[in-house]
Design an enzyme around this catalytic site. Sequence first.
Site, short mmCIF file in Angstrom:
data_model
loop_
_atom_site.label_atom_id
_atom_site.label_comp_id
_atom_site.label_asym_id
_atom_site.label_seq_id
_atom_site.Cartn_x
_atom_site.Cartn_y
_atom_site.Cartn_z
N LYS B 47 0.81 -1.19 0.00
CA LYS B 47 0.00 0.00 0.00
C LYS B 47 0.86 1.25 0.00
CE LYS B 47 -2.92 -2.45 3.28
NZ LYS B 47 -3.27 -2.52 4.70
N GLU B 104 7.95 2.01 -6.52
CA GLU B 104 8.09 1.59 -5.12
C GLU B 104 8.26 2.80 -4.21
OE1 GLU B 104 7.70 -0.52 -2.99
OE2 GLU B 104 8.49 -2.50 -3.41
N ASP B 108 14.72 -1.13 1.00
CA ASP B 108 15.74 -1.28 2.05
C ASP B 108 16.46 -2.63 1.90
OD1 ASP B 108 13.55 -2.65 3.01
OD2 ASP B 108 13.34 -1.46 4.82
N LYS B 136 17.22 3.10 0.92
CA LYS B 136 17.94 3.00 2.20
C LYS B 136 19.03 1.94 2.04
CE LYS B 136 15.39 3.04 6.09
NZ LYS B 136 14.64 2.43 7.22
N PHE B 157 14.03 5.08 10.93
CA PHE B 157 12.69 4.52 10.69
C PHE B 157 11.78 5.64 10.20
CE2 PHE B 157 8.53 2.80 11.32
CZ PHE B 157 8.68 1.47 11.01
N ASP B 164 4.24 3.46 6.60
CA ASP B 164 3.49 3.31 7.84
C ASP B 164 4.32 2.75 8.98
OD1 ASP B 164 3.67 0.58 6.77
OD2 ASP B 164 2.23 0.08 8.34
N ARG B 170 0.44 6.88 7.30
CA ARG B 170 0.56 6.90 5.83
C ARG B 170 0.10 8.23 5.25
NH1 ARG B 170 1.47 1.60 3.99
NH2 ARG B 170 0.54 -0.09 5.18
#
Lengths: 191, 186
Positions: B47, B104, B108, B136, B157, B164, B170
Amino acid sequence: MSAVVGPDVGGITRMSQPTTTASSAAERITTRNRRRQERAAEGPRFAHESEAELARILDFYRVRWEYEPRTFPVLWNLDGQVVESFSPDFYLPDVDLWVELTTLRQSLVRKKNRKLRRMRELYPMVRLKLFYARDFRALMLKYGRLELAGSFIGIDGQVMPGAGIGRVGASTPDVARSDPAAPAADDDLDP
Amino acid sequence: MRTPHLVDDIAEVLVSEDQLRHKVAELGARLSADYASRPLTLVSVLKGSLPFMADLMRAITIPLTLDLMEVSSYGGAVTQTSGLVRILKDLSASIEGKDVVIVEDIIDTGLTLNYLMRYLRGKNPQSLKICALLDKPARRLVDIDIDYRGFSIPDRFVIGYGLDYAEFYRNLPFIGVLRPEVYGAS
């Protein structure tokens, strides 16, 4: 003495004489193969829970892996004997990458970092990725498994000698190190 | 999990709305130029990519078609039942012989995209490229060639603009860094 049909080797059926020596050798091979099959069936014995978790993640994403398939000597004494070696935790053959998990506290990784430096000097062509405790914690967070992250870090996730952590479904049939005679002196067994 | 707070839970803004807008316009212009002579198919991965996809497609000035996919993630409910990554939502139309760009939100470890690339290559597209808003690299396990990269970000993070934590945040219009205490780290 009549000839008997020997073992099927690579699709070619060989003929051999049933001597005592051949029989003993065949028994040894059978025993070795049985042990190898048993090892393959139960999967590798991980030294640390974090390694088992990474194996599960790789399995989930269908990335092939081997557990500690090779030991790299990194230090020799004046007699040429290996006194220090390093066995990265995982090898990912499809992407030609070695992965080392270091879930020890940051202050305790100095020795491992020294080995890694030696490893990179001696084997510059080997692609090695190091995952520190903080990296693994972040990985767990990404997958919503933070409640497990604490138990994977430091000595909490460590396994007592001889009581390794098994896994479900092995990616590779034989997880023994490629060179069983490789020196164990100061080998990398810490998590 | 405690009730999320869209202001108090953010440690810092890593990529502002303005920076996002400029970067998306830049990526849209590049894609428009590169695919000027051939129809383009964008495939977005649900999502997290939704806001990026919605903005990017409007920044592209050539004809394009759109499709959506969803892939199960490790640690989710599906993980416990199947044990293997699965396509939760497949493509609606064939991509055989088409020029496809996967859109995308973030790359990561590269594990999901690596799986997705293998899956989509099996559908014989004419070409298959990757457009990722965030990269990342510190976390990479599988090498991925990113053809269109938005921002290379540090190992923090991040949430917002589709990304999310526990399905929240989001809808933030920027990329922010989540306060560690929100996810139980000090």
